[in-house]
Scaffold this active site. Structure first.
Site, mmCIF file in Angstrom:
data_model
loop_
_atom_site.group_PDB
_atom_site.id
_atom_site.type_symbol
_atom_site.label_atom_id
_atom_site.label_comp_id
_atom_site.label_asym_id
_atom_site.label_seq_id
_atom_site.Cartn_x
_atom_site.Cartn_y
_atom_site.Cartn_z
ATOM 1 N N GLU A 184 -54.393 16.232 -54.300
ATOM 2 C CA GLU A 184 -53.717 15.080 -54.808
ATOM 3 C C GLU A 184 -53.764 13.497 -55.630
ATOM 4 O O GLU A 184 -54.397 14.189 -56.400
ATOM 5 C CB GLU A 184 -54.089 14.131 -52.919
ATOM 6 N N CYS B 205 -56.683 4.236 -51.904
ATOM 7 C CA CYS B 205 -58.219 4.969 -52.032
ATOM 8 C C CYS B 205 -59.004 5.217 -51.178
ATOM 9 O O CYS B 205 -58.932 4.395 -49.430
ATOM 10 C CB CYS B 205 -59.108 3.701 -52.133
#
Ligand code: SAH
Ligand code: SF4
Length: 348
Positions: free
Chosen positions: A93, A339
């Site tokens: 990703e 994150c």
């Protein structure tokens, strides 16, 4: 017959050697790099300023690795998350984060598919390790996002899946290509690598001639807590880590960032704040407080969240004790693009 290699996994020096071996003049390296990294060429035979014989030779031994887009999601805040498949079938990703004023575009790329470090708060860590990425696969993630946004990438962070210093050479090759004029020309200071704190990597990174930026995931300045949160680096003592960071600052004159995600009842109490202050005292650094992002949709996450006023209190406390810091609010949470939320899954 030997299997073909991905020509985009070669660094600049290796391309120079290859051209030399094939009896080609030096300027061919630049031509080849322009095709691969500026013009996004995917077929060797189309490189029409290279002699036909050279194209045939290259074609015989190499292929040009490309990323296949599997899914692309757009967050309410404009952040975009991409799931790519690399030639060996693994998935990674990448996240594109435009600034609200539209002036800047930050790309967060992955350096490995999965990650072997097993940090307990990180979705990537929970999913385990799949493989290292090549430099071309890293470069192409950033390039893809630039093209998708139709704008220049101003900042790059190696903070996606993976531990970059477990794939050191390929990461540095990718960063150099991003920085290069025959690549995207992104300023070295605007390129940041985040590590969980591998000492050898930090030392090597401090010797690189470019002014790349270093970030270290600290998350606890008390050994026992850090070992529990980050089992993959439990063999790294905080004292050694502090030493390595201090040396890094002295060698490079640059200030590393320390990432710290407060987790309720784990690393957010006064004892941990005191330890963090002691860790930072007398050393160049900047603390980034990252409010924990959820990685499951269950109650487990809720129990770990620190209320935002407590995070603000930690920030003020650090400030008052002379520790520079900021609170970093992650973007793209609604698409699991923030994150620690990256993994290989397709369904979301
Ligand atoms: N492996 C490297 C880089 C990838 S992780 C590293 O650990 O530094 C990118 C950043 O996200 C790190 O600072 C990591 O500590 C942080 N992170 C991981 N999980 C998180 C979560 N659930 N919430 C907030 N930040 C997280
Ligand atoms: Fe790996 Fe970084 Fe996640 Fe830890 S925080 S598991 S090192 S990606």
């Amino acid at each position: 017959m030997e299997a073909k290699r991905d020509i985009k996994s070669l660094n600049h020096h290796e391309l120079e050697l290859l051209m030399k071996d094939l009896g080609q003049p030096r300027f061919r390296v630049k031509q080849l790099e322009e095709w691969l990294y500026l013009r996004d060429c995917e077929i060797i035979s189309e490189m029409d300023n290279l002699p036909k014989s050279l194209r045939d030779q290259l074609d015989r031994d190499f292929f040009i690795g490309t990323l296949k887009l599997v899914t692309r999601q757009v967050s309410q805040d404009g952040t975009r998350k991409y799931l790519f498949e690399i030639p060996n079938g693994a998935r990674v990703e990448t996240v594109g984060i435009p600034s609200p004023d539209g002036d800047r575009l930050t790309v967060c790329f992955s350096s490995q598919a999965g990650c072997p470090m097993g940090c307990s708060f990180c979705a990537t860590g929970r999913a385990g390790f799949v493989c290292n990425l090549t430099s071309g696969e890293m470069y192409d993630q950033v390039r893809y996002v630039a093209r998708d946004f139709e704008m220049r990438v101003t900042n790059v962070v190696c903070m996606g899946q993976g531990e970059p210093f477990l794939n050191y050479d390929a990461v540095i090759t990718a960063l150099r290509r991003m920085n290069s004029k025959t690549g995207m020309g992104i300023g070295a200071r605007h390129i940041t690598v985040s590590t969980c704190g591998l000492l050898e990597g930090i030392r090597r990174f401090s010797q690189e001639p470019e002014q790349f930026t270093l970030a270290v995931s600290l998350h606890a300045a008390i050994q026992k807590t850090r070992n529990a949160l980050m089992p993959g680096v439990s063999n790294v003592s905080l004292e050694e880590l502090r030493h390595a960071l201090k040396d890094y600052g002295e060698t490079t004159k640059r200030r590393p960032s320390l990432e710290y995600a407060p987790i309720k009842g784990v690393n957010d109490d006064d004892e941990h704040i005191d330890a963090l202050v002691s860790f930072c005292k007398g050393m160049l650094c900047h603390v980034n407080l990252i409010p924990l992002n959820p990685i499951t949709s269950g109650q487990e996450d809720e129990g770990m969240m620190v209320p935002s006023d407590r995070v603000a209190h930690i920030s003020r406390e650090l400030e008052a004790r002379g520790i520079e810091n900021s609170i970093r609010n992650s973007r793209g949470k609604d698409i699991d693009g923030a994150c620690g939320q990256l993994r290989q899954r397709v369904e979301d």
